[in-house]
Design an enzyme around this catalytic site. Sequence first.
Site, PDB file in Angstrom:
ATOM      1  N   GLU A 188       0.865  -1.182   0.000  1.00  0.00           N
ATOM      2  CA  GLU A 188       0.000   0.000   0.000  1.00  0.00           C
ATOM      3  C   GLU A 188       0.895   1.223   0.000  1.00  0.00           C
ATOM      4  O   GLU A 188       1.731   1.378   0.890  1.00  0.00           O
ATOM      5  CB  GLU A 188      -0.831   0.027   1.282  1.00  0.00           C
ATOM      6  CG  GLU A 188      -2.229  -0.519   1.147  1.00  0.00           C
ATOM      7  CD  GLU A 188      -3.030  -0.294   2.436  1.00  0.00           C
ATOM      8  OE1 GLU A 188      -3.122   0.866   2.883  1.00  0.00           O
ATOM      9  OE2 GLU A 188      -3.539  -1.279   2.978  1.00  0.00           O
ATOM     10  N   ASP A 211      -6.530   8.493   9.968  1.00  0.00           N
ATOM     11  CA  ASP A 211      -5.220   8.083  10.455  1.00  0.00           C
ATOM     12  C   ASP A 211      -4.888   8.597  11.836  1.00  0.00           C
ATOM     13  O   ASP A 211      -5.226   9.722  12.197  1.00  0.00           O
ATOM     14  CB  ASP A 211      -4.134   8.552   9.478  1.00  0.00           C
ATOM     15  CG  ASP A 211      -4.129   7.714   8.219  1.00  0.00           C
ATOM     16  OD1 ASP A 211      -3.995   6.487   8.346  1.00  0.00           O
ATOM     17  OD2 ASP A 211      -4.285   8.288   7.122  1.00  0.00           O
TER      18      ASP A 211
END
Lengths: 279, 399
Positions: free
Chosen positions: A54, A65
């Site tokens: 990724e 995040d």
Amino acid sequence: MTTETTNRMDVTFQNLKQQGRAALIPFLTVGDPDLETTLAIIQELEAAGADMLELGVPYSDPLADGPVIQRASARALKSSIHVRTCMETALKARQAGSTLPFILFTYYNPVLQMGLDNFFAEVNNHEISGLIIPDLPVEESADMRRRSREVGVNLIPLVAPTSSERIAKIVTGASGFVYCVSSLGVTGERSSFHAGVEEFISSVRQATDLPVAVGFGISTSEQVARFASICDGVVVGSAIVRKVEDVIPLLDNPATRSEGLLQIREFVAQLRPAESRLL
Amino acid sequence: MIEVPDQQGRFGSFGGRYVPETLMNALIELEEAYRKYSGDPAFQAEIDYLLKQYSGRETPLYYAERLSKHLGEAKIYLKREDLNHTGAHKINNAIGQGILAKMMGKTKVIAETGAGQHGVATATVAALLGMECKVFMGEEDTRRQALNVFRMKLLGAEVIPVTSGTRTLKDAGNEALRYWVSHVDDTFYVLGSAVGPHPYPMMVRNFQRIIGDETRRQILEAEGRLPDLLVAAVGGGSNAIGMFYPFVGDDGVGMIGVEAAGKGVDTPFHAATMSKGSHGVFQGSMSYLLQDEYGQVQEAHSISAGLDYPGVGPEHSYLKDIERAQYVPVTDDEAMDALKLLCVTEGIIPALESAHAIAHVAKIAPSLTKDDIIVICLSGRGDKDVESILAYTEGAEKK
């Protein structure tokens, strides 16, 4: 739509299935600490046994995040890394010999500003096999899904422990794999997962024939082993990004750079020891 | 007029729901609960009771005669939202969402705050309803608005300084959303402006529309007709949309949203989202946004912590694009002059946010006639800003 499988990610999952293995999917923030180092880290991850990668596009407001990836984004943004740079990095990694499928992880706004026409034209010739857009739920994703199909790239849907009756709707018509979010919360290492995470994953399995991967908070070899036994793929993100952060002083110094890279390789290699690769 | 938003939370091409999947069910539940209770007379009665007996509504529509005469011939009215309990319009929405949280059985609330007004309002309502309250506030803002931080703590809330990103309102919003993702089971997010994912922009508008509903009734009583112009400051845009919404169908009523131009729209230091922004997705919805060519959200600048925001509510973007409302920038200097003007002509210290609206009226009023009626939404009082004003006046304000 063609039924012939040419997507590198799909081929990887088919091969792994034949070998009875789950994919180890590391996450990297592109450009942290710089692009040249990202290319070097990609080689280390491949050598350490990664099955696909990724590639995180740094963003100013990474809602999904936690602090580790926020900091990595902030570091990368200092050198103005954007979507195009990340795709170019994937292409360069391929030209340097990497055979890994690349998944571009990006928030939606950078894609939108690039323009969907431009974005998909570039996705198509930059060796991108999949897309993860964490702030694009299924209700808002019709256009992206259609365009992804047209260029043969997999738009990876996320399902969460709170998705319950939404799961069927989310996985219908999906391609690539289904990404299960291990817990409620943002990305980042954690010692415990959502109670009932196994039941959650098995309910996703029942809803789709696609490979099922799990991510968010997985940081140790024990956790990787636990999820590898019930999933087709395990994503490790913040733990690797933190390792990169820890060795930045080594990477920045030419005399210790190879030591820094080696530490990243060893960290990822120990996540899935060689003897446990064949489950 | 088409009724907005639609079922997907769209105001034309704006709005929607761009959030991590983990939050989707919570937003759907929230929308269902809101739709269910907003049709329930007992719910509305409880809100009405608190707005009246607790917050002191209705707020006056005050004819500012000395300000009007100072600026020319037009009649200028002030909708005195500053006279609400806690000193700003924010309490209207905090009461609404607080009661909704209670109905939904939630015992914990979180909020983001910029100037601290919404944080204080939420802490107040949490205390009133016996709920646990956490307020996320940019570290930069906790310094600019230290008094409001203390107020929130006095009211029993926990104030969490946010050190990510620009350490202002946008990051407080990000952090509140991140916290909500982790605690979505038992926590209600009291969002303070008409921004964010559906149903927040619609819900906040509906809780704030009391500003416009009262204004309509009051101006008809005072003047026997509707005003020619409504003027309100726009950061996220909750006081403005509350004022505008009940008048959207009245073609003769002009609407001007005033945004913060900071040091000027041609400098990098402004928060003029409508004047200088472009379409983008931010904090859960599509709207105008201050961003660079790569889609990175830009830092906003304003002397007013409540307007220091790179986004704007999706309904404002819609009203701009269908040309129903106009959006104009006002600089720090202009706002400060207007603040002083209101102090000396009317004996009212407005919030720096509201001073932006007054500043625009000060620009246009001299060219209007005695037949023109303007209503300014005086969204908050300026006591919280006295330190900032002092620093600015002394030339010590760096931003």
